[in-house]
Structures are given as C-alpha cells and as structure tokens.
Scaffold this motif. Structure first.
Motif, PDB file in Angstrom:
ATOM      1  N   GLU A  59      22.233  26.290  74.123  1.00  0.00           N
ATOM      2  CA  GLU A  59      23.881  26.862  74.421  1.00  0.00           C
ATOM      3  C   GLU A  59      23.958  27.626  75.403  1.00  0.00           C
ATOM      4  O   GLU A  59      24.763  27.462  76.222  1.00  0.00           O
ATOM      5  CB  GLU A  59      24.324  27.393  72.996  1.00  0.00           C
ATOM      6  CG  GLU A  59      24.305  26.451  71.807  1.00  0.00           C
ATOM      7  CD  GLU A  59      24.645  27.268  70.536  1.00  0.00           C
ATOM      8  OE1 GLU A  59      25.347  26.527  69.663  1.00  0.00           O
ATOM      9  OE2 GLU A  59      24.330  28.393  70.479  1.00  0.00           O
ATOM     10  N   GLN A  60      22.997  28.616  75.783  1.00  0.00           N
ATOM     11  CA  GLN A  60      23.157  29.456  76.854  1.00  0.00           C
ATOM     12  C   GLN A  60      22.960  28.585  78.123  1.00  0.00           C
ATOM     13  O   GLN A  60      23.486  29.165  79.067  1.00  0.00           O
ATOM     14  CB  GLN A  60      21.753  30.485  76.685  1.00  0.00           C
ATOM     15  CG  GLN A  60      21.887  31.511  75.551  1.00  0.00           C
ATOM     16  CD  GLN A  60      20.630  32.431  75.144  1.00  0.00           C
ATOM     17  OE1 GLN A  60      19.742  32.312  76.418  1.00  0.00           O
ATOM     18  NE2 GLN A  60      20.283  33.043  74.627  1.00  0.00           N
ATOM     19  N   GLU A  61      22.099  27.585  78.174  1.00  0.00           N
ATOM     20  CA  GLU A  61      21.857  26.980  79.269  1.00  0.00           C
ATOM     21  C   GLU A  61      23.419  26.136  79.529  1.00  0.00           C
ATOM     22  O   GLU A  61      23.757  26.047  80.722  1.00  0.00           O
ATOM     23  CB  GLU A  61      20.864  25.673  79.172  1.00  0.00           C
ATOM     24  CG  GLU A  61      20.787  24.904  80.344  1.00  0.00           C
ATOM     25  CD  GLU A  61      19.645  23.823  80.203  1.00  0.00           C
ATOM     26  OE1 GLU A  61      19.456  23.020  81.120  1.00  0.00           O
ATOM     27  OE2 GLU A  61      18.776  23.898  79.144  1.00  0.00           O
ATOM     28  N   LEU A  64      26.132  28.741  81.435  1.00  0.00           N
ATOM     29  CA  LEU A  64      25.761  29.121  82.803  1.00  0.00           C
ATOM     30  C   LEU A  64      27.048  29.124  83.592  1.00  0.00           C
ATOM     31  O   LEU A  64      27.481  30.148  84.607  1.00  0.00           O
ATOM     32  CB  LEU A  64      24.807  28.414  83.516  1.00  0.00           C
ATOM     33  CG  LEU A  64      23.341  28.681  82.881  1.00  0.00           C
ATOM     34  CD1 LEU A  64      22.292  27.786  83.767  1.00  0.00           C
ATOM     35  CD2 LEU A  64      22.842  30.106  83.034  1.00  0.00           C
ATOM     36  N   ASP A  65      28.025  28.103  83.513  1.00  0.00           N
ATOM     37  CA  ASP A  65      28.951  27.818  84.508  1.00  0.00           C
ATOM     38  C   ASP A  65      29.982  28.899  83.998  1.00  0.00           C
ATOM     39  O   ASP A  65      30.824  29.381  84.811  1.00  0.00           O
ATOM     40  CB  ASP A  65      29.643  26.322  84.420  1.00  0.00           C
ATOM     41  CG  ASP A  65      30.628  25.995  85.325  1.00  0.00           C
ATOM     42  OD1 ASP A  65      30.460  26.563  86.337  1.00  0.00           O
ATOM     43  OD2 ASP A  65      31.550  25.333  85.186  1.00  0.00           O
ATOM     44  N   LEU A  66      30.085  29.217  82.807  1.00  0.00           N
ATOM     45  CA  LEU A  66      31.032  30.112  82.267  1.00  0.00           C
ATOM     46  C   LEU A  66      30.759  31.782  82.441  1.00  0.00           C
ATOM     47  O   LEU A  66      31.649  32.657  82.910  1.00  0.00           O
ATOM     48  CB  LEU A  66      31.314  30.064  80.920  1.00  0.00           C
ATOM     49  CG  LEU A  66      32.141  28.699  80.499  1.00  0.00           C
ATOM     50  CD1 LEU A  66      32.260  28.699  78.920  1.00  0.00           C
ATOM     51  CD2 LEU A  66      33.646  28.845  81.063  1.00  0.00           C
ATOM     52  N   GLY A 119      29.923  23.223  74.595  1.00  0.00           N
ATOM     53  CA  GLY A 119      28.511  23.726  74.997  1.00  0.00           C
ATOM     54  C   GLY A 119      27.749  24.486  73.602  1.00  0.00           C
ATOM     55  O   GLY A 119      26.553  24.553  73.761  1.00  0.00           O
ATOM     56  N   LEU A 120      28.789  24.451  72.604  1.00  0.00           N
ATOM     57  CA  LEU A 120      28.051  24.729  71.175  1.00  0.00           C
ATOM     58  C   LEU A 120      27.542  23.738  70.552  1.00  0.00           C
ATOM     59  O   LEU A 120      27.946  22.694  70.401  1.00  0.00           O
ATOM     60  CB  LEU A 120      29.028  25.616  70.564  1.00  0.00           C
ATOM     61  CG  LEU A 120      29.939  26.803  70.816  1.00  0.00           C
ATOM     62  CD1 LEU A 120      30.821  27.186  70.252  1.00  0.00           C
ATOM     63  CD2 LEU A 120      28.931  27.810  71.392  1.00  0.00           C
ATOM     64  N   SER A 121      26.344  24.004  69.774  1.00  0.00           N
ATOM     65  CA  SER A 121      25.703  22.778  69.170  1.00  0.00           C
ATOM     66  C   SER A 121      26.044  22.814  67.671  1.00  0.00           C
ATOM     67  O   SER A 121      26.074  21.919  67.036  1.00  0.00           O
ATOM     68  CB  SER A 121      24.195  22.940  69.252  1.00  0.00           C
ATOM     69  OG  SER A 121      23.767  24.341  68.904  1.00  0.00           O
ATOM     70  N   ASP A 122      26.398  24.052  67.129  1.00  0.00           N
ATOM     71  CA  ASP A 122      26.353  24.377  65.482  1.00  0.00           C
ATOM     72  C   ASP A 122      27.230  25.647  65.566  1.00  0.00           C
ATOM     73  O   ASP A 122      27.424  26.598  66.420  1.00  0.00           O
ATOM     74  CB  ASP A 122      25.088  24.450  64.850  1.00  0.00           C
ATOM     75  CG  ASP A 122      25.348  23.817  63.517  1.00  0.00           C
ATOM     76  OD1 ASP A 122      26.493  23.728  62.938  1.00  0.00           O
ATOM     77  OD2 ASP A 122      24.379  23.682  62.580  1.00  0.00           O
TER      78      ASP A 122
END
Length: 216
Positions: A59-61, A64-66, A119-122
């Motif tokens: 999620e951190q990856e 990056l754009d934000l 960008g969030l997975s869960d």
C-alpha cells in the motif's frame, strides 16, 4: 431551537445507479424532541483521515504519488478531501430520523481520493463527515423558524475497503478511467489510426512494448 447531532450507522452500494454511489445511513438526533423539523438543507464535507490507519508495504508503494516516500510521511501525510454533498432531509417529528445520504464516487485516477482508495488492499477507510447547513423548524405553538447548523457537528465512519472495491468492480469490471489532455489524446488517436489498431488498449500496449524495446 433544535440541537442536532449526527451519526453514520452503515454504508451500502447503490445498485443500478447512473454512476457508482455509496449510500450512508445518516442518523440525525434532535435533543429538543418537542420541535417539529420541517426541512434540513444539509451540507456535508467528507474527508479521508489518512493518519488513522496503518499501511502495508504494498500500500505504501501505491501511495508514492500522493505522499512521497514513507520516510517523509511524518511531514506529508495529511487528511484528503473526498467530496462535498448537499442533501435535503425531509420533515420529521420526534427525537430522531434516519436518511440515506447518497455519495457519488469517481473512478478518475486524476482524483487524489480515487488514487487513495485504489491503493488500499484491505481494512477500512477512516472518514470524517463535517456538517453544516440550515434547519427549518417549528417549536410548540410557534410559527416556522430558521436556524443554522453548528459548524462543530461531525461524525466519523470506517468504510470497508472491500465495499468500495466491490462497487467499482460492479460498475467498471476489470477496467479503470484516466483523463488525458486534449493534445495528448490527439497524438494517441493519430498513433492508433496510423497503425490500424482496433481500440485504445491495443494502442497503449503497443506503445509500451516499443518503449521497453528502446530501453532494453
């Protein structure tokens, strides 16, 4: 004078809408139960409280754009504005009512909130609802009166990431939306026509393959 408080009880996807929408069940409580509420012209700003959850490496990856590199998040991680909603709450008498406040959801990846959601997975999306507006009411044995809603009124809700993903999968299965500048679109359109490609996806795939060959 009404003393209103607000709470989000639940959320669900609005089926078969023209655009993706989430319906938030908004519970409104009036401590002055003897007053009849004729109408509430409600304004709501919804923010994403990004600091109220943890982020896995994957999620951190995608953030990056934000927010840039995670080692700078102590300076860059700030709440994001999701959207504004105007809603009319109909007449109710007594202490409370519950309305379905429907919020349109963009899938445009030029929008910061869309990038964040995707960008969030869960887990959950921490939301903050900030309320304002005007209430039209009538005290016992009195004519109709008007009062503002206090700017201090707010509510928090944790929206499941799973719900947002299921909604977008239903409306845009296996696809995403991007917005291009007109000049960029014209160049892409010429490329597509010159190479006799059937659709935009084939044009982009060919261009990306050519870029890989140049850099290899």
């Amino acid at each position: 004078m009404p003393d209103l408080s607000f709470q989000i009880d639940s959320a669900s996807v609005v089926a078969f809408a023209a655009v993706p929408m989430i319906a938030f069940q908004l519970h409104i409580q009036n401590s002055a139960a003897d007053e009849a509420i004729h109408t509430i012209a409600l304004r709501c700003q919804i923010q994403i409280e990004v600091t109220r959850r943890r982020y896995m490496p994957g999620e951190q990856e995608k953030m990056l754009d934000l927010f840039g590199q995670p080692d700078r998040w102590s300076q860059t991680l700030r709440s994001l504005l999701w959207t504004h909603v105007n809603w009319v709450v109909p007449t109710f008498a007594g202490a409370s009512t519950t309305v379905s406040m429907q919020v349109p959801c963009s899938f445009d990846f030029n929008v910061a909130a869309t990038k964040y959601f995707a960008g969030l997975s869960d887990g959950d999306i921490p939301l903050l609802f900030l309320f304002s507006g005007t209430v039209f009411y009538a005290p016992p044995e009195s004519p109709l009166q008007v009062a503002p809603i206090s700017w201090e009124q707010e509510a928090r809700y944790k929206l499941p990431v799973k719900l947002w993903r299921e909604m977008m999968d239903a409306y845009y299965p296996n696809s995403v939306w991007i917005s291009l500048h007109k000049d960029t679109f014209d160049r892409l359109y010429r490329y597509k026509m010159q190479h006799g490609l059937l659709d935009w996806e084939h044009a982009l795939e060919r261009m990306l393959a050519e870029e890989v060959e140049v850099n290899s």
